[in-house]
Design a protein around this motif. Structure first.
Motif, PDB file in Angstrom:
ATOM      1  N   SER A  36      98.775 174.811  58.591  1.00  0.00           N
ATOM      2  CA  SER A  36      97.523 175.338  58.089  1.00  0.00           C
ATOM      3  C   SER A  36      96.338 175.695  59.191  1.00  0.00           C
ATOM      4  CB  SER A  36      96.789 174.473  57.240  1.00  0.00           C
ATOM      5  OG  SER A  36      97.476 174.369  55.974  1.00  0.00           O
ATOM      6  N   VAL A  41      97.891 181.037  58.831  1.00  0.00           N
ATOM      7  CA  VAL A  41      98.825 180.237  58.713  1.00  0.00           C
ATOM      8  C   VAL A  41      99.996 180.417  59.635  1.00  0.00           C
ATOM      9  CG1 VAL A  41      99.694 181.328  56.740  1.00  0.00           C
ATOM     10  CG2 VAL A  41     100.125 179.031  57.015  1.00  0.00           C
ATOM     11  N   VAL A 115      95.253 177.580  53.649  1.00  0.00           N
ATOM     12  CA  VAL A 115      94.445 178.291  54.779  1.00  0.00           C
ATOM     13  C   VAL A 115      92.783 177.791  54.558  1.00  0.00           C
ATOM     14  CG1 VAL A 115      93.627 180.542  55.543  1.00  0.00           C
ATOM     15  CG2 VAL A 115      95.823 180.320  54.667  1.00  0.00           C
ATOM     16  N   ALA A 198      97.725 170.867  61.327  1.00  0.00           N
ATOM     17  CA  ALA A 198      97.154 172.099  61.306  1.00  0.00           C
ATOM     18  C   ALA A 198      97.228 172.487  62.732  1.00  0.00           C
ATOM     19  CB  ALA A 198      95.778 171.741  60.744  1.00  0.00           C
TER      20      ALA A 198
END
Length: 387
Positions: A36, A41, A115, A198
Motif C-alpha cells: 500500500s 500501490v 490505497v 506500506a
C-alpha cells in the motif's frame, strides 16, 4: 492416473484456452503481493520458468483500468514489479497476467491491496507532548501514549537551523536534548505507516515549540525534608507553614509516617485547623502554559466538609484565604481535595502566565475539623511542567 484441481476462474480460463484445439499459455505469476501507498500501490510477484514472457498486465476496477509492463527475462527467477500511481483511495482487487510476443497469456493471479489517501490522512494527529522540561540546559520532552492501530511509528524533531531530523520511536515516551539554550525553538511531527509493509509514510503538520525554563519547586517529593521536627511531626523545609497548621505541639505539615510525607492533619487528639496554609513561591515564571501535578497517596477530605481543602496556584508571594480561593483574582488555578477521586490520584492544575516573568505561589490551603476521624491528605509529590 493424474488428479487435477483448479478454481472456477482458472477452469473457465482453461476452457477458453482449449477451445478450437491446443493453445499455448504463459507462466502464471507466483507469490503476488500488494504494498500500500499514498494514492498508489506497488505489486510484486515472481516468474522462474517461462523464457517467452515479454510483458505482464495488471487489471483493476473489473478490468476497466489496466497497465502493461515490459519484461526482460534473465533466464532465472525474475521479480515482476510495478507501481501504479494516481489511484483513488480504496481497496482494490488486482488481476495480473503474463504474455508472450504471440499474445498468449497466463492464468490470472489475484491480489487485494489498499490505497490510502486524504481520508486516512485526516484521521491522523500529532503525538501529544505532556511536558517540555528545560532545566539547566537539559530539555526533557515527555510524550503521551497513542493508539498503535493508527499505524503510528514515531515522531521527528527538527531543531532550528538543522536540516537532519531526530527520529523518536513510538515506544519511547521521553527524549532528552542536552546543551539546549533558553529561547531556542524546535518543531516536531508524527509519522504513520498505514500498514507494516506500506511504501509511503504519512506525516502530520509540524508543531513548533519554544521551551521555557521549568519552574522548580524545592523539597517537593518523598522523602520530604523537615527543617525541624519532634517525633512524628515536623515543619517542611523550603515551604512556608502558617501557624494554624502547627497543631501537633508546634509542628505540622511534615509527617514521618508513610515515608516522610507532606500531610496537613487535624483530629485524633489534635486541634481543628482554620485557614491553614503551606506554600512555596517560585519567582520569575516565564510566559507559557503550565500544569501543576500534585500526586496524593490518600485523603479523607469530603466535598461536604465545612471550609474545605484546596490545592492552589496564585500570582504573588502568598495564597488567599480558604473562603476566597474560588473568587480571588490572583488565583490562577485550584482543585478541591475530594476523597471520592480515590487514592494514588494526581490533581492537575492547568494555568497560563501571559504577562511576562511572574512570581507564583503553589500550595495547600485548608479549613478542617478535629475529632475522630479528623482530616488528612498525604501528598507524595508536587511538580510543575511546561505544556
Amino acid at each position: 492416473m493424474i488428479l487435477w484441481s483448479c478454481s472456477d476462474q482458472e477452469y473457465d480460463d482453461y476452457k477458453k484456452f482449449a477451445e478450437g484445439g491446443e493453445i499455448n499459455y504463459t507462466e502464471k505469476v507466483d507469490s503476488l503481493k500488494a504494498f500500500s501507498g499514498k494514492n498508489r500501490v506497488m505489486l510484486q510477484g515472481i516468474i522462474d520458468a517461462d523464457p517467452k514472457i515479454t510483458e505482464f498486465r495488471v487489471f483493476w476496477n473489473d478490468g476497466r483500468d489496466s497497465v502493461s509492463v515490459p519484461v526482460n527475462r534473465s533466464g532465472g527467477v525474475d521479480t515482476l514489479s510495478v507501481t501504479i500511481n494516481d489511484i483513488p483511495e480504496n481497496i482494490y482487487n488486482f488481476q495480473v497476467r503474463t504474455y508472450d510476443a504471440e499474445g498468449n497469456k497466463s492464468l490470472v493471479s489475484n491480489v487485494t491491496g489498499a490505497v490510502y489517501g486524504e481520508r486516512y490522512q485526516n484521521t491522523l494527529y500529532n503525538r501529544p507532548v505532556l511536558a517540555n522540561d528545560l532545566v539547566g540546559g537539559l530539555l526533557s520532552i515527555s510524550y503521551a501514549s497513542m493508539d498503535l492501530t493508527t499505524g503510528v511509528i514515531g515522531t521527528e524533531i527538527l531543531m532550528d537551523g538543522q536540516s537532519d531530523p531526530i527520529f523518536i520511536p513510538i515506544d519511547s515516551d521521553k527524549y532528552d536534548i542536552s546543551n539546549y539554550e533558553v529561547g531556542d525553538s524546535y518543531k516536531y511531527r508524527t509519522l504513520f505507516l498505514p500498514e507494516e509493509t506500506a511504501i509511503d509514510t504519512f506525516v502530520t503538520d509540524y508543531v513548533s515549540y519554544t521551551p521555557v525554563a521549568k519552574p522548580i519547586l524545592e523539597n517537593a517529593a518523598i522523602p520530604f525534608k523537615a527543617s525541624s521536627k519532634s517525633g512524628r511531626w515536623g515543619i517542611l523545609e523550603n515551604w512556608t507553614t502558617t501557624e494554624p497548621v502547627l497543631v501537633h505541639g508546634g509542628y505540622g505539615g511534615w509527617d514521618e509516617w508513610n515515608g516522610n510525607i507532606f500531610n496537613i492533619e487535624s483530629g485524633w487528639g489534635a486541634s481543628a485547623i482554620n485557614n491553614g496554609k503551606i506554600y512555596q513561591t517560585v519567582p520569575g515564571v516565564q510566559e507559557a502554559s503550565y500544569v501543576l501535578n500534585v500526586l496524593i497517596r490518600n485523603t479523607n477530605h469530603q466535598l461536604s466538609d465545612p471550609g474545605g481543602s484546596y490545592f492552589v496556584v496564585a500570582k504573588g508571594s502568598t495564597l488567599p484565604d480558604v473562603s476566597d480561593v474560588e473568587t480571588a483574582e490572583e488565583v490562577l488555578a485550584y482543585k478541591r481535595i475530594n476523597v471520592d477521586l480515590g487514592s494514588e490520584y494526581t490533581y492537575r492544575l492547568e494555568f497560563t502566565i501571559d504577562e511576562g516573568a511572574t512570581d507564583i505561589t503553589v500550595g495547600q490551603i485548608t479549613t478542617q475539623a478535629d475529632g475522630d476521624p479528623g482530616r488528612f491528605c498525604n501528598v507524595r509529590s508536587w511538580d510543575i511542567v511546561v505544556k
